[in-house]
Design an enzyme around this catalytic site. Structure first.
Site, PDB file in Angstrom:
ATOM      1  N   ASP A  87     -13.987  58.850 -20.702  1.00  0.00           N
ATOM      2  CA  ASP A  87     -13.788  60.293 -20.545  1.00  0.00           C
ATOM      3  C   ASP A  87     -13.209  60.515 -19.150  1.00  0.00           C
ATOM      4  O   ASP A  87     -13.190  59.601 -18.319  1.00  0.00           O
ATOM      5  CB  ASP A  87     -15.140  61.025 -20.696  1.00  0.00           C
ATOM      6  CG  ASP A  87     -14.989  62.537 -20.553  1.00  0.00           C
ATOM      7  OD1 ASP A  87     -13.942  63.081 -20.943  1.00  0.00           O
ATOM      8  OD2 ASP A  87     -15.924  63.186 -20.037  1.00  0.00           O
ATOM      9  N   SER A  88     -12.817  61.751 -18.890  1.00  0.00           N
ATOM     10  CA  SER A  88     -12.316  62.077 -17.558  1.00  0.00           C
ATOM     11  C   SER A  88     -13.432  62.018 -16.518  1.00  0.00           C
ATOM     12  O   SER A  88     -13.174  61.860 -15.334  1.00  0.00           O
ATOM     13  CB  SER A  88     -11.733  63.489 -17.577  1.00  0.00           C
ATOM     14  OG  SER A  88     -12.729  64.400 -18.000  1.00  0.00           O
ATOM     15  N   CYS A 101     -13.535  62.167 -25.083  1.00  0.00           N
ATOM     16  CA  CYS A 101     -12.900  63.258 -24.341  1.00  0.00           C
ATOM     17  C   CYS A 101     -12.127  64.089 -25.344  1.00  0.00           C
ATOM     18  O   CYS A 101     -11.206  63.571 -26.008  1.00  0.00           O
ATOM     19  CB  CYS A 101     -11.965  62.674 -23.284  1.00  0.00           C
ATOM     20  SG  CYS A 101     -11.024  63.949 -22.412  1.00  0.00           S
ATOM     21  N   GLU A 131     -19.315  69.088 -13.582  1.00  0.00           N
ATOM     22  CA  GLU A 131     -19.174  67.954 -12.656  1.00  0.00           C
ATOM     23  C   GLU A 131     -19.881  68.238 -11.329  1.00  0.00           C
ATOM     24  O   GLU A 131     -20.321  67.338 -10.645  1.00  0.00           O
ATOM     25  CB  GLU A 131     -17.698  67.617 -12.418  1.00  0.00           C
ATOM     26  CG  GLU A 131     -16.987  66.996 -13.616  1.00  0.00           C
ATOM     27  CD  GLU A 131     -17.272  65.501 -13.814  1.00  0.00           C
ATOM     28  OE1 GLU A 131     -17.558  64.813 -12.824  1.00  0.00           O
ATOM     29  OE2 GLU A 131     -17.235  65.047 -14.972  1.00  0.00           O
ATOM     30  N   CYS A 148     -15.500  70.004 -26.118  1.00  0.00           N
ATOM     31  CA  CYS A 148     -15.301  69.189 -24.918  1.00  0.00           C
ATOM     32  C   CYS A 148     -16.633  68.488 -24.678  1.00  0.00           C
ATOM     33  O   CYS A 148     -17.692  69.115 -24.785  1.00  0.00           O
ATOM     34  CB  CYS A 148     -14.954  70.110 -23.756  1.00  0.00           C
ATOM     35  SG  CYS A 148     -15.091  69.335 -22.150  1.00  0.00           S
ATOM     36  N   HIS A 168     -18.087  67.615 -22.150  1.00  0.00           N
ATOM     37  CA  HIS A 168     -18.909  68.125 -21.045  1.00  0.00           C
ATOM     38  C   HIS A 168     -19.812  69.278 -21.503  1.00  0.00           C
ATOM     39  O   HIS A 168     -20.838  69.544 -20.886  1.00  0.00           O
ATOM     40  CB  HIS A 168     -18.031  68.660 -19.906  1.00  0.00           C
ATOM     41  CG  HIS A 168     -17.472  67.610 -18.998  1.00  0.00           C
ATOM     42  ND1 HIS A 168     -16.526  66.702 -19.400  1.00  0.00           N
ATOM     43  CD2 HIS A 168     -17.733  67.326 -17.695  1.00  0.00           C
ATOM     44  CE1 HIS A 168     -16.210  65.915 -18.377  1.00  0.00           C
ATOM     45  NE2 HIS A 168     -16.938  66.271 -17.333  1.00  0.00           N
TER      46      HIS A 168
HETATM   47  N1  DGL Z   1     -14.875  65.809 -21.364  1.00  0.00           N
HETATM   48  C1  DGL Z   1     -13.486  66.185 -21.376  1.00  0.00           C
HETATM   49  C2  DGL Z   1     -13.124  66.780 -22.717  1.00  0.00           C
HETATM   50  O1  DGL Z   1     -13.855  66.466 -23.635  1.00  0.00           O
HETATM   51  C3  DGL Z   1     -13.187  67.052 -20.217  1.00  0.00           C
HETATM   52  C4  DGL Z   1     -11.744  67.227 -19.934  1.00  0.00           C
HETATM   53  C5  DGL Z   1     -11.485  67.582 -18.507  1.00  0.00           C
HETATM   54  O2  DGL Z   1     -11.661  66.723 -17.651  1.00  0.00           O
HETATM   55  O3  DGL Z   1     -11.049  68.719 -18.263  1.00  0.00           O
HETATM   56  O4  DGL Z   1     -12.173  67.474 -22.907  1.00  0.00           O
END
Ligand code: DGL
Length: 414
Positions: free
Chosen positions: A10-11, A73, A152, A186, A188
Protein backbone atom coordinates in the site's frame (compact mmCIF):
# COMPACT_ATOMS: atom_id res chain seq x y z
CA UNK A 1 2.07 -25.99 2.90
CA UNK A 2 3.69 -23.71 0.38
CA UNK A 3 5.89 -21.51 2.59
CA UNK A 4 6.55 -18.85 -0.05
CA UNK A 5 5.24 -15.55 1.28
CA UNK A 6 2.28 -13.47 0.20
CA UNK A 7 3.30 -9.92 -0.70
CA UNK A 8 1.02 -7.08 0.32
CA UNK A 9 1.57 -3.40 -0.43
CA UNK A 10 0.00 0.00 0.00
CA UNK A 11 1.07 3.62 -0.10
CA UNK A 12 1.33 3.62 3.68
CA UNK A 13 -0.11 1.82 6.65
CA UNK A 14 -3.69 1.47 5.38
CA UNK A 15 -3.04 -1.91 3.77
CA UNK A 16 -2.32 -3.33 7.21
CA UNK A 17 -6.11 -3.52 7.56
CA UNK A 18 -5.97 -6.24 4.89
CA UNK A 19 -3.01 -7.89 6.60
CA UNK A 20 -4.97 -8.03 9.85
CA UNK A 21 -7.69 -10.03 8.13
CA UNK A 22 -5.22 -12.26 6.27
CA UNK A 23 -3.53 -13.05 9.57
CA UNK A 24 -6.84 -13.84 11.16
CA UNK A 25 -7.82 -16.23 8.40
CA UNK A 26 -4.40 -17.70 7.65
CA UNK A 27 -2.19 -17.44 10.74
CA UNK A 28 0.44 -19.76 9.32
CA UNK A 29 1.11 -17.79 6.14
CA UNK A 30 4.24 -15.70 5.78
CA UNK A 31 3.40 -12.15 4.81
CA UNK A 32 5.73 -9.47 3.51
CA UNK A 33 4.19 -6.02 3.74
CA UNK A 34 5.54 -2.97 1.98
CA UNK A 35 4.25 0.51 2.84
CA UNK A 36 5.54 3.31 0.66
CA UNK A 37 5.42 5.63 3.67
CA UNK A 38 7.83 8.17 2.21
CA UNK A 39 5.57 8.84 -0.78
CA UNK A 40 2.12 8.56 0.80
CA UNK A 41 -0.47 9.78 -0.15
CA UNK A 42 -0.97 8.26 -3.58
CA UNK A 43 -4.57 9.36 -3.87
CA UNK A 44 -3.99 12.71 -5.57
CA UNK A 45 -1.50 11.44 -8.15
CA UNK A 46 -1.96 10.79 -11.83
CA UNK A 47 -2.27 7.34 -13.34
CA UNK A 48 1.24 7.31 -14.86
CA UNK A 49 2.82 8.15 -11.52
CA UNK A 50 0.70 5.55 -9.75
CA UNK A 51 1.78 2.91 -12.23
CA UNK A 52 5.44 3.84 -11.80
CA UNK A 53 5.19 3.72 -7.99
CA UNK A 54 3.24 0.46 -8.01
CA UNK A 55 5.77 -1.18 -10.33
CA UNK A 56 8.60 -0.10 -8.02
CA UNK A 57 6.73 -1.41 -4.97
CA UNK A 58 6.15 -4.71 -6.72
CA UNK A 59 9.72 -4.99 -7.94
CA UNK A 60 10.87 -4.79 -4.34
CA UNK A 61 8.30 -7.35 -3.17
CA UNK A 62 9.16 -9.74 -6.00
CA UNK A 63 12.66 -10.19 -4.57
CA UNK A 64 10.97 -12.44 -1.96
CA UNK A 65 9.78 -15.11 -4.44
CA UNK A 66 6.11 -14.54 -3.71
CA UNK A 67 3.31 -16.99 -4.25
CA UNK A 68 0.69 -14.22 -4.49
CA UNK A 69 0.30 -10.46 -4.32
CA UNK A 70 -2.44 -8.41 -2.68
CA UNK A 71 -2.63 -4.79 -3.80
CA UNK A 72 -3.98 -3.50 -0.51
CA UNK A 73 -4.49 -0.04 -1.96
CA UNK A 74 -7.76 1.08 -3.46
CA UNK A 75 -6.02 3.76 -5.52
CA UNK A 76 -3.57 1.37 -7.19
CA UNK A 77 -6.22 -1.34 -7.60
CA UNK A 78 -8.63 1.11 -9.25
CA UNK A 79 -6.03 2.53 -11.62
CA UNK A 80 -3.39 -0.11 -12.37
CA UNK A 81 -4.72 -3.62 -11.64
CA UNK A 82 -4.82 -4.85 -15.25
CA UNK A 83 -1.23 -3.81 -16.07
CA UNK A 84 0.16 -5.20 -12.83
CA UNK A 85 -1.66 -8.48 -13.38
CA UNK A 86 -0.28 -8.81 -16.88
CA UNK A 87 3.25 -8.12 -15.67
CA UNK A 88 3.24 -10.44 -12.66
CA UNK A 89 3.98 -14.16 -12.68
CA UNK A 90 2.27 -14.55 -9.28
CA UNK A 91 -1.52 -14.07 -9.04
CA UNK A 92 -2.50 -10.50 -8.15
CA UNK A 93 -5.61 -9.57 -6.14
CA UNK A 94 -6.98 -6.03 -6.03
CA UNK A 95 -9.48 -4.63 -3.57
CA UNK A 96 -12.17 -3.19 -5.85
CA UNK A 97 -14.15 -6.23 -7.04
CA UNK A 98 -14.43 -8.11 -3.73
CA UNK A 99 -15.79 -5.03 -1.93
CA UNK A 100 -18.24 -4.24 -4.71
CA UNK A 101 -19.59 -7.79 -4.62
CA UNK A 102 -20.08 -7.61 -0.89
CA UNK A 103 -21.80 -4.21 -1.08
CA UNK A 104 -24.14 -5.32 -3.87
CA UNK A 105 -25.16 -8.31 -1.75
CA UNK A 106 -25.61 -6.19 1.38
CA UNK A 107 -27.77 -3.33 0.10
CA UNK A 108 -31.53 -3.56 0.54
CA UNK A 109 -32.46 -0.16 -0.86
CA UNK A 110 -30.23 -0.44 -3.95
CA UNK A 111 -28.57 2.84 -2.95
CA UNK A 112 -24.87 2.37 -2.30
CA UNK A 113 -22.26 4.96 -1.30
CA UNK A 114 -18.58 4.81 -2.10
CA UNK A 115 -15.89 6.92 -0.46
CA UNK A 116 -12.31 6.73 -1.66
CA UNK A 117 -9.36 8.84 -2.75
CA UNK A 118 -9.64 11.30 -5.62
CA UNK A 119 -7.70 9.03 -7.98
CA UNK A 120 -9.93 6.03 -7.12
CA UNK A 121 -13.16 7.93 -7.62
CA UNK A 122 -11.77 9.61 -10.75
CA UNK A 123 -10.88 6.24 -12.29
CA UNK A 124 -14.54 5.16 -12.27
CA UNK A 125 -13.38 1.60 -11.49
CA UNK A 126 -15.75 1.06 -8.56
CA UNK A 127 -18.74 2.35 -10.51
CA UNK A 128 -17.89 0.16 -13.51
CA UNK A 129 -17.65 -2.86 -11.24
CA UNK A 130 -21.07 -2.07 -9.71
CA UNK A 131 -22.59 -1.62 -13.17
CA UNK A 132 -21.22 -4.97 -14.36
CA UNK A 133 -22.74 -6.66 -11.34
CA UNK A 134 -26.10 -4.92 -11.17
CA UNK A 135 -26.90 -1.98 -13.49
CA UNK A 136 -29.95 -1.13 -11.38
CA UNK A 137 -27.87 -0.07 -8.36
CA UNK A 138 -27.67 3.63 -7.64
CA UNK A 139 -24.08 4.45 -6.71
CA UNK A 140 -22.95 7.73 -5.12
CA UNK A 141 -19.18 8.18 -5.17
CA UNK A 142 -17.37 10.77 -3.11
CA UNK A 143 -13.67 11.61 -2.79
CA UNK A 144 -12.35 12.28 0.73
CA UNK A 145 -8.77 13.44 0.05
CA UNK A 146 -7.96 14.54 3.60
CA UNK A 147 -8.71 11.17 5.20
CA UNK A 148 -5.43 9.43 4.23
CA UNK A 149 -3.07 12.18 5.47
CA UNK A 150 -5.03 12.43 8.71
CA UNK A 151 -4.89 8.67 9.29
CA UNK A 152 -1.16 8.67 8.57
CA UNK A 153 -0.87 11.39 11.22
CA UNK A 154 -2.66 9.12 13.66
CA UNK A 155 -5.75 11.37 13.78
CA UNK A 156 -8.32 8.66 13.47
CA UNK A 157 -9.91 8.20 16.89
CA UNK A 158 -13.37 9.29 17.95
CA UNK A 159 -13.06 12.49 19.97
CA UNK A 160 -10.37 13.92 17.68
CA UNK A 161 -11.97 17.19 16.70
CA UNK A 162 -10.07 17.50 13.42
CA UNK A 163 -11.07 14.13 11.95
CA UNK A 164 -14.62 14.42 13.28
CA UNK A 165 -15.11 17.83 11.65
CA UNK A 166 -13.64 16.67 8.33
CA UNK A 167 -15.75 13.51 8.36
CA UNK A 168 -18.97 15.43 9.05
CA UNK A 169 -18.21 17.86 6.23
CA UNK A 170 -17.36 15.16 3.70
CA UNK A 171 -20.14 12.75 4.54
CA UNK A 172 -23.08 15.16 4.92
CA UNK A 173 -24.13 14.96 1.23
CA UNK A 174 -23.97 11.15 1.32
CA UNK A 175 -26.14 10.97 4.41
CA UNK A 176 -28.78 12.96 2.62
CA UNK A 177 -28.92 10.53 -0.30
CA UNK A 178 -30.10 7.78 2.03
CA UNK A 179 -27.55 5.11 1.09
CA UNK A 180 -27.86 2.00 3.26
CA UNK A 181 -24.42 0.58 2.39
CA UNK A 182 -21.13 2.45 2.23
CA UNK A 183 -17.95 1.07 0.68
CA UNK A 184 -14.85 2.30 2.48
CA UNK A 185 -12.98 2.20 -0.83
CA UNK A 186 -9.55 2.99 0.56
CA UNK A 187 -7.69 0.67 2.90
CA UNK A 188 -6.91 3.55 5.24
CA UNK A 189 -10.58 4.21 5.92
CA UNK A 190 -11.36 1.19 8.14
CA UNK A 191 -9.13 2.93 10.68
CA UNK A 192 -11.86 5.60 10.68
CA UNK A 193 -14.67 3.08 11.01
CA UNK A 194 -15.93 4.45 14.31
CA UNK A 195 -15.76 8.08 13.19
CA UNK A 196 -17.47 7.35 9.87
CA UNK A 197 -20.01 5.03 11.51
CA UNK A 198 -20.96 7.75 13.99
CA UNK A 199 -21.66 10.22 11.16
CA UNK A 200 -23.52 7.76 8.90
CA UNK A 201 -25.57 6.19 11.68
CA UNK A 202 -26.14 2.57 12.72
CA UNK A 203 -28.37 1.65 9.75
CA UNK A 204 -25.62 2.04 7.18
CA UNK A 205 -23.52 -1.08 6.56
CA UNK A 206 -19.83 -0.26 6.17
CA UNK A 207 -17.83 -2.43 3.77
CA UNK A 208 -14.09 -2.67 4.36
CA UNK A 209 -12.14 -3.13 1.10
CA UNK A 210 -9.02 -4.66 2.64
CA UNK A 211 -11.01 -7.19 4.62
CA UNK A 212 -13.04 -8.25 1.59
CA UNK A 213 -9.93 -8.76 -0.53
CA UNK A 214 -8.39 -10.91 2.20
CA UNK A 215 -11.56 -13.02 2.33
CA UNK A 216 -11.24 -14.08 -1.29
CA UNK A 217 -10.61 -17.73 -2.06
CA UNK A 218 -7.36 -18.53 -3.84
CA UNK A 219 -3.66 -18.38 -3.08
CA UNK A 220 -3.72 -14.88 -1.57
CA UNK A 221 -7.13 -14.81 0.03
CA UNK A 222 -8.07 -16.56 3.22
CA UNK A 223 -11.19 -17.97 1.62
CA UNK A 224 -13.12 -17.55 4.85
CA UNK A 225 -11.30 -20.45 6.43
CA UNK A 226 -10.39 -19.16 9.86
CA UNK A 227 -7.95 -20.99 12.03
CA UNK A 228 -5.43 -23.48 10.76
CA UNK A 229 -2.14 -24.28 12.41
CA UNK A 230 -0.30 -21.25 13.72
CA UNK A 231 3.43 -20.87 13.29
CA UNK A 232 3.97 -18.41 10.43
CA UNK A 233 6.48 -15.71 11.06
CA UNK A 234 3.87 -13.01 11.01
CA UNK A 235 4.09 -10.06 8.69
CA UNK A 236 7.45 -8.55 7.97
CA UNK A 237 6.92 -4.87 7.32
CA UNK A 238 9.04 -2.75 5.05
CA UNK A 239 8.88 0.94 4.42
CA UNK A 240 10.91 3.52 2.60
CA UNK A 241 13.24 5.62 4.73
CA UNK A 242 11.95 9.14 5.10
CA UNK A 243 8.58 7.81 6.11
CA UNK A 244 7.49 5.84 9.10
CA UNK A 245 4.59 3.82 10.35
CA UNK A 246 3.10 6.07 13.01
CA UNK A 247 2.21 4.57 16.34
CA UNK A 248 -1.39 5.71 16.51
CA UNK A 249 -4.30 3.87 15.01
CA UNK A 250 -2.23 0.98 13.79
CA UNK A 251 -3.24 -2.63 13.70
CA UNK A 252 0.41 -3.32 14.62
CA UNK A 253 1.97 -2.23 17.88
CA UNK A 254 4.31 0.54 16.96
CA UNK A 255 7.32 1.75 15.12
CA UNK A 256 10.68 0.13 14.56
CA UNK A 257 12.31 -2.92 15.97
CA UNK A 258 10.71 -6.22 16.68
CA UNK A 259 7.57 -6.78 18.62
CA UNK A 260 4.49 -8.86 18.88
CA UNK A 261 1.62 -7.92 16.64
CA UNK A 262 -1.95 -7.65 17.80
CA UNK A 263 -2.57 -10.70 15.62
CA UNK A 264 -0.11 -12.78 17.60
CA UNK A 265 2.70 -12.95 15.04
CA UNK A 266 6.19 -11.56 15.31
CA UNK A 267 6.91 -8.71 13.02
CA UNK A 268 9.80 -6.51 12.18
CA UNK A 269 9.98 -3.21 10.40
CA UNK A 270 12.97 -2.94 8.14
CA UNK A 271 14.13 -0.15 5.96
CA UNK A 272 14.17 -0.56 2.24
CA UNK A 273 14.49 1.79 -0.61
CA UNK A 274 15.55 1.76 -4.20
CA UNK A 275 16.28 4.89 -6.13
CA UNK A 276 17.77 6.20 -9.31
CA UNK A 277 21.16 7.82 -8.88
CA UNK A 278 23.98 9.40 -10.82
CA UNK A 279 27.42 7.94 -10.23
CA UNK A 280 30.69 9.69 -10.91
CA UNK A 281 33.24 6.90 -11.00
CA UNK A 282 36.91 7.78 -11.01
CA UNK A 283 39.34 4.91 -11.35
CA UNK A 284 43.11 5.27 -11.07
CA UNK A 285 45.55 2.55 -11.94
CA UNK A 286 49.23 3.03 -11.22
CA UNK A 287 51.75 0.60 -12.70
CA UNK A 288 55.24 0.71 -11.25
CA UNK A 289 56.07 4.33 -10.59
CA UNK A 290 54.33 5.70 -13.67
CA UNK A 291 51.76 8.41 -13.25
CA UNK A 292 48.28 6.95 -12.80
CA UNK A 293 46.05 6.01 -15.68
CA UNK A 294 42.72 7.64 -14.99
CA UNK A 295 39.26 6.66 -16.23
CA UNK A 296 36.22 8.75 -15.42
CA UNK A 297 32.64 7.80 -15.96
CA UNK A 298 29.42 9.63 -15.15
CA UNK A 299 26.44 7.37 -15.49
CA UNK A 300 22.95 6.65 -14.24
CA UNK A 301 22.49 3.75 -11.89
CA UNK A 302 20.46 2.43 -9.02
CA UNK A 303 21.02 2.41 -5.29
CA UNK A 304 19.20 0.12 -2.86
CA UNK A 305 19.29 0.19 0.91
CA UNK A 306 17.86 -2.77 2.65
CA UNK A 307 18.35 -3.31 6.33
CA UNK A 308 21.91 -2.02 6.45
CA UNK A 309 23.03 -3.37 3.09
CA UNK A 310 23.69 -0.87 0.32
CA UNK A 311 24.09 -1.71 -3.36
CA UNK A 312 25.19 0.54 -6.21
CA UNK A 313 24.58 -0.81 -9.71
CA UNK A 314 25.50 0.68 -13.08
CA UNK A 315 26.40 -0.24 -16.63
CA UNK A 316 29.99 0.04 -17.78
CA UNK A 317 30.60 1.78 -21.11
CA UNK A 318 33.34 1.97 -23.73
CA UNK A 319 34.91 4.70 -21.58
CA UNK A 320 36.03 2.02 -19.14
CA UNK A 321 36.67 -0.58 -21.82
CA UNK A 322 34.01 -2.90 -20.37
CA UNK A 323 30.93 -2.11 -22.44
CA UNK A 324 28.22 -4.73 -21.95
CA UNK A 325 29.15 -5.27 -18.31
CA UNK A 326 27.01 -4.57 -15.24
CA UNK A 327 28.93 -3.52 -12.15
CA UNK A 328 27.52 -3.82 -8.65
CA UNK A 329 29.11 -2.69 -5.40
CA UNK A 330 27.55 -4.23 -2.30
CA UNK A 331 28.46 -2.55 0.99
CA UNK A 332 27.79 -4.56 4.12
CA UNK A 333 29.41 -3.31 7.31
CA UNK A 334 33.14 -2.99 6.70
CA UNK A 335 33.17 -5.21 3.60
CA UNK A 336 32.58 -4.16 0.03
CA UNK A 337 32.03 -6.62 -2.80
CA UNK A 338 32.56 -5.64 -6.41
CA UNK A 339 30.73 -7.89 -8.84
CA UNK A 340 30.77 -7.66 -12.60
CA UNK A 341 28.53 -9.63 -14.90
CA UNK A 342 28.16 -9.61 -18.67
CA UNK A 343 31.16 -9.29 -20.94
CA UNK A 344 33.44 -9.35 -17.91
CA UNK A 345 32.64 -11.64 -14.98
CA UNK A 346 34.38 -11.07 -11.67
CA UNK A 347 33.87 -10.83 -7.95
CA UNK A 348 36.31 -9.08 -5.62
CA UNK A 349 36.01 -8.55 -1.93
CA UNK A 350 37.51 -5.57 -0.11
CA UNK A 351 38.10 -5.22 3.59
CA UNK A 352 40.66 -2.81 4.97
CA UNK A 353 43.99 -4.54 5.63
CA UNK A 354 42.84 -7.88 4.18
CA UNK A 355 43.57 -9.91 1.07
CA UNK A 356 41.21 -11.85 -1.10
CA UNK A 357 41.54 -13.93 -4.20
CA UNK A 358 39.12 -14.48 -7.08
CA UNK A 359 38.76 -15.37 -10.74
CA UNK A 360 38.39 -12.74 -13.42
CA UNK A 361 36.79 -13.92 -16.66
CA UNK A 362 37.12 -11.83 -19.78
CA UNK A 363 36.65 -12.60 -23.48
CA UNK A 364 40.44 -12.92 -23.60
CA UNK A 365 40.77 -15.55 -20.92
CA UNK A 366 40.46 -16.23 -17.21
CA UNK A 367 42.88 -14.79 -14.68
CA UNK A 368 43.48 -15.19 -10.97
CA UNK A 369 43.18 -11.84 -9.24
CA UNK A 370 44.46 -11.16 -5.73
CA UNK A 371 43.58 -7.89 -4.06
CA UNK A 372 44.94 -6.39 -0.84
CA UNK A 373 42.84 -3.50 0.42
CA UNK A 374 44.84 -0.56 1.73
CA UNK A 375 41.97 1.86 2.24
CA UNK A 376 38.19 1.50 2.38
CA UNK A 377 35.84 4.27 3.37
CA UNK A 378 32.29 5.19 2.62
CA UNK A 379 29.81 7.82 3.61
CA UNK A 380 26.57 6.84 1.98
CA UNK A 381 23.04 7.73 2.93
CA UNK A 382 19.88 7.53 0.88
CA UNK A 383 20.73 11.00 -0.44
CA UNK A 384 24.09 9.88 -1.84
CA UNK A 385 27.71 10.20 -0.71
CA UNK A 386 31.12 8.74 -1.46
CA UNK A 387 32.73 5.30 -1.63
CA UNK A 388 36.51 5.02 -1.79
CA UNK A 389 38.60 1.89 -2.17
CA UNK A 390 42.35 1.63 -2.66
CA UNK A 391 44.03 -1.72 -3.23
CA UNK A 392 47.01 -3.40 -4.76
CA UNK A 393 46.25 -5.97 -7.35
CA UNK A 394 48.11 -9.05 -8.55
CA UNK A 395 47.06 -10.81 -11.72
CA UNK A 396 48.11 -14.45 -11.97
CA UNK A 397 50.23 -13.75 -8.87
CA UNK A 398 52.18 -10.92 -10.55
CA UNK A 399 51.68 -7.61 -8.79
CA UNK A 400 50.54 -5.21 -11.47
CA UNK A 401 50.00 -2.03 -9.51
CA UNK A 402 47.83 0.06 -7.31
CA UNK A 403 44.17 0.80 -7.96
CA UNK A 404 41.92 3.37 -6.49
CA UNK A 405 38.20 3.91 -6.92
CA UNK A 406 36.40 7.03 -5.89
CA UNK A 407 32.68 6.89 -6.52
CA UNK A 408 30.47 9.85 -5.83
CA UNK A 409 26.77 9.13 -5.69
CA UNK A 410 24.04 11.72 -6.12
CA UNK A 411 20.35 11.07 -6.04
CA UNK A 412 18.70 11.77 -9.34
CA UNK A 413 16.21 14.60 -9.36
CA UNK A 414 13.84 14.75 -12.30
N1 DGL B 1 -4.67 3.01 1.19
C1 DGL B 1 -4.66 3.71 -0.07
C2 DGL B 1 -5.92 3.39 -0.85
O1 DGL B 1 -6.47 2.36 -0.54
C3 DGL B 1 -4.42 5.15 0.16
C4 DGL B 1 -4.06 5.92 -1.06
C5 DGL B 1 -3.29 7.16 -0.74
O2 DGL B 1 -2.14 7.04 -0.33
O3 DGL B 1 -3.84 8.25 -0.95
O4 DGL B 1 -6.34 4.07 -1.74
Amino acid sequence: MNQRPIGVFDSGLGGLTAVRQLRRLMPSENIIYFGDTARVPYGNRGRETLLKYARQDLRFLRSFDLKAVVIACGTVSANCLEELRRESAAPVTGVVEPAVERAAAATRSGKVGLIATRASVGSGAYERAFRRLDPALEVRALACPLFVPLVEEGRCRPGDVVIETVAREYLAPLRETGVDTLVLGCTHYPLLREVIGAVMGPDVTLIDVGQEAANLPGPAGGGGRPGGPSGGLGPVLYQRPGGEFPAAGLPVPGRGGRGRGGTGGHFSILMMMEKEIILFVRGEQTYDSDSPEVTELATEGRMTMDNGEITLTYQESELTGMEGTTTRFTIRGDTVTLERTGMVVSRMEFKQGERSSSLYETPWGTMVVDVATTRLAHRLTERGGVLEIAFTIAVNHQVTGENRFKIRVKEMTR
